[in-house]
Design an enzyme around this catalytic site. Structure first.
Site, PDB file in Angstrom:
ATOM      1  N   ASP A 282     -10.292   3.953 -12.968  1.00  0.00           N
ATOM      2  CA  ASP A 282      -8.694   3.842 -13.451  1.00  0.00           C
ATOM      3  C   ASP A 282      -7.758   3.141 -11.970  1.00  0.00           C
ATOM      4  O   ASP A 282      -8.388   4.705 -11.093  1.00  0.00           O
ATOM      5  CB  ASP A 282      -8.490   4.405 -14.152  1.00  0.00           C
ATOM      6  CG  ASP A 282      -6.899   4.804 -14.110  1.00  0.00           C
ATOM      7  OD1 ASP A 282      -7.019   3.747 -15.441  1.00  0.00           O
ATOM      8  OD2 ASP A 282      -6.266   5.256 -13.385  1.00  0.00           O
ATOM      9  N   TYR A 287       0.226   2.185  -8.175  1.00  0.00           N
ATOM     10  CA  TYR A 287      -0.850   2.864  -7.257  1.00  0.00           C
ATOM     11  C   TYR A 287      -1.019   1.919  -6.081  1.00  0.00           C
ATOM     12  O   TYR A 287      -1.594   3.440  -5.093  1.00  0.00           O
ATOM     13  CB  TYR A 287      -2.296   3.113  -7.479  1.00  0.00           C
ATOM     14  CG  TYR A 287      -2.501   3.940  -9.418  1.00  0.00           C
ATOM     15  CD1 TYR A 287      -1.542   4.416  -9.443  1.00  0.00           C
ATOM     16  CD2 TYR A 287      -4.070   4.406  -9.736  1.00  0.00           C
ATOM     17  CE1 TYR A 287      -1.303   4.564 -11.312  1.00  0.00           C
ATOM     18  CE2 TYR A 287      -3.557   4.684 -10.929  1.00  0.00           C
ATOM     19  CZ  TYR A 287      -1.898   5.396 -11.866  1.00  0.00           C
ATOM     20  OH  TYR A 287      -2.772   6.025 -12.806  1.00  0.00           O
ATOM     21  N   LYS A 312      -3.631  -1.969 -14.286  1.00  0.00           N
ATOM     22  CA  LYS A 312      -1.927  -2.011 -14.997  1.00  0.00           C
ATOM     23  C   LYS A 312      -1.100  -2.858 -14.571  1.00  0.00           C
ATOM     24  O   LYS A 312      -1.328  -2.939 -13.047  1.00  0.00           O
ATOM     25  CB  LYS A 312      -1.884  -0.475 -15.335  1.00  0.00           C
ATOM     26  CG  LYS A 312      -2.983  -0.099 -15.824  1.00  0.00           C
ATOM     27  CD  LYS A 312      -2.558   1.849 -15.719  1.00  0.00           C
ATOM     28  CE  LYS A 312      -2.917   3.155 -15.979  1.00  0.00           C
ATOM     29  NZ  LYS A 312      -3.908   2.910 -14.548  1.00  0.00           N
ATOM     30  N   HIS A 343       1.035  -0.825 -18.113  1.00  0.00           N
ATOM     31  CA  HIS A 343       1.759   0.965 -17.912  1.00  0.00           C
ATOM     32  C   HIS A 343       2.802   1.451 -17.884  1.00  0.00           C
ATOM     33  O   HIS A 343       2.586   2.467 -18.936  1.00  0.00           O
ATOM     34  CB  HIS A 343       2.111   0.588 -15.964  1.00  0.00           C
ATOM     35  CG  HIS A 343       1.664   1.648 -15.694  1.00  0.00           C
ATOM     36  ND1 HIS A 343       1.281   1.425 -14.607  1.00  0.00           N
ATOM     37  CD2 HIS A 343       1.513   2.866 -15.555  1.00  0.00           C
ATOM     38  CE1 HIS A 343       0.578   2.681 -13.746  1.00  0.00           C
ATOM     39  NE2 HIS A 343       1.246   3.622 -15.078  1.00  0.00           N
TER      40      HIS A 343
END
Length: 498
Positions: A282, A287, A312, A343
């Site tokens: 994931d 990120y 996402k 998200h």
């Protein structure tokens, strides 16, 4: 609107009747002939004019996939084999897949003994006509009925293309054919060498163009079709350690979350995950490590199709979602992404989700879903989209259990995934040291983290704990050597802080 749909269907029927009238009769050489009708293209144009509103009001149309473990795959030109295939589908409750050539056969192609395309292909054992499209989630099928017309005493070479396009290991294949007079004969036996030795072939059957539905039913009732496990969407399989999504794809039920992992940490962590047998990763645009995730996947020896990648789109990307999807693909260097989530709810989320739906249609993304959507948000959001999310990812752990949200989401056929399954937000150390959890861990001879993750799995929640420690990553995957009792589940349930 119903009148509009009825009018559309009537127009379709007129086109279909015109197409049927234009088809040539089955030849005395036992082949099916076809005439490429302008009705086909007219139908495509008419179908393309259906709007989202049309689709919503006619949502009771048959689906090509029902979650069955039986598939009827068939190739037909004049419609004779198609009719038999439809009867087989109805009798067995199977899914149906039409084998469609990329280059459609014309009447001239099928004219016997003229040296045309069909003659040339049947005379060439290496001929492999290309197929348009493919069967999604072929691995879910344990039994395949394979239908085709007899051409020059054999199955058309496009059947060879189909059989060589997939791994049918341990599958039972049941051939059937249509012909003027010939039996199925060697046409079926000659297909055996195209598949693994582990394929079970049942005796095939020949049907004439005068066959009735009762003939098909009688044949099926005479077969000894093996009983097989039928996968139900949303149901965890603790043997395969996967869950079948409503999109038809299988997803591992435990994996690795990469939030806060830097590029180097991310690469090392993914390598440890894959080495330990983990296959679910994931990540997210926010990120900042999508490129590292993609590089780690490409650097591994694990086949791409075995790895399930989730990323996402952040609300800041909703206004240019289509470009953001392409950007994610480019960053990760992947041909497709297994799942993309929105998200958070935000302005333009519906339009962004519709862009995800288009990406699915384009083959860029396999499954789509949402993150941080709860009951109220889902009730408002779902009526505005066409594809039901395959997954909703929310924060879930023993101190934050969402016991009202999880059953609601699951009741919609949507899989639930928990981020921060070990606490997070400053609660990890407290949760891992919780007296109740520690006592249960001691009873089973496992760690507190393993107890928490197993609790999630037994609630039907997929887990993606984050870690940069290879030992912890391996431990977080080792969740199947013990099982929590009902009493232990209730003890952990009592820890909810609402």
């Amino acid at each position: 609107m119903k009148r509009l749909i009825a009018l559309f269907l009537s127009v379709c029927m007129i086109f279909l009747l015109a197409a049927c009238n234009s088809e040539s009769a089955e030849s005395s050489s036992d082949s099916e002939n076809s005439t490429v009708s302008i009705a086909d293209s007219q139908l495509e144009v008419a179908a393309a004019t259906l709007t989202k509103e049309n689709i919503d009001e006619s949502s009771d149309a048959d689906s090509s996939s029902t979650g069955s473990n039986i598939l009827v795959a068939w190739f037909s030109c004049t419609g004779t084999t198609k009719q038999i295939a439809q009867w087989v589908t109805g009798e067995t409750g199977a899914d149906s897949y039409e084998i469609v050539p990329e280059d459609p056969y014309t009447e001239e192609d099928l004219a016997y003994y003229t040296g045309g395309r069909a003659d040339q292909e049947q005379a060439d054992s290496s001929a492999r006509p290309a197929i348009s499209g493919s069967v999604e989630n072929i691995e879910q099928y344990d039994v395949i009925f394979l239908g085709y017309p007899i051409w020059h005493g054999q199955a058309p070479r496009i059947i060879s293309t189909f059989l060589e396009s997939y791994d049918f290991s341990d599958v039972t294949i049941i051939p059937f054919c249509t012909s003027h007079s010939s039996g199925i004969g060697s046409s079926a036996e000659n297909l055996h060498d195209l598949c693994s030795d582990t394929v079970t072939w049942l005796d095939g059957h020949r049907f004439s163009k005068d066959a009735a539905e009762s003939d098909v039913a009688e044949w099926i009732n005479s077969l000894e079709i093996p009983e097989s496990k039928v996968r139900i969407a949303g149901e965890f399989d603790f043997e395969t350690k996967t869950v079948l999504l409503n999109s038809g794809y299988e997803m591992p039920i435990m994996g690795l979350g990469t939030y806060s992992l830097t590029d180097e940490e991310c690469a090392v962590s993914i390598a440890a995950l894959l080495e330990a047998g983990g296959r679910l990763i994931d990540t997210a645009y926010m990120y900042g490590n999508e490129a590292a995730v993609g590089q780690a996947i490409r650097d591994s020896d694990v086949p791409r199709e075995e790895i399930f990648v989730i990323t996402k789109l952040y609300p800041s990307q909703f206004g240019h979602a289509a470009e953001a999807i392409d950007e994610a693909l480019e960053k990760m260097g992947l041909d497709y992404i297994d799942m993309i989530l929105l998200h958070h709810p935000g302005d333009g989320d519906v339009d962004a989700y519709l862009a995800l739906e288009q990406a699915v249609a384009d083959g860029k993304v396999h499954s789509i879903g949402l993150s941080n959507w709860y009951i109220e948000e889902l009730e408002e959001f779902l009526p505005q989209v066409n594809i039901t999310p395959a997954l909703v990812q929310n924060e879930i752990h023993p101190y934050y259990q969402e016991n009202d949200v999880i059953p609601y989401i699951q009741s919609l056929g949507i899989v639930v995934q928990g981020w921060y399954p070990l606490g997070g937000r400053g609660h990890t150390a407290e949760l891992l040291g919780d007296e109740t959890i520690s006592a249960i861990a001691k009873t089973h001879g496992v760690s507190s983290a393993q107890v928490i993750l197993r609790w999630n799995l037994q609630k039907g929640v997929v887990v993606i704990p984050g870690s940069s420690d290879p030992d912890h990553i391996r431990e977080n995957l080792d969740l199947f050597g013990f099982e929590l009792t009902d009493e232990e589940m209730e003890q952990i349930n009592a820890l909810d802080r609402n």
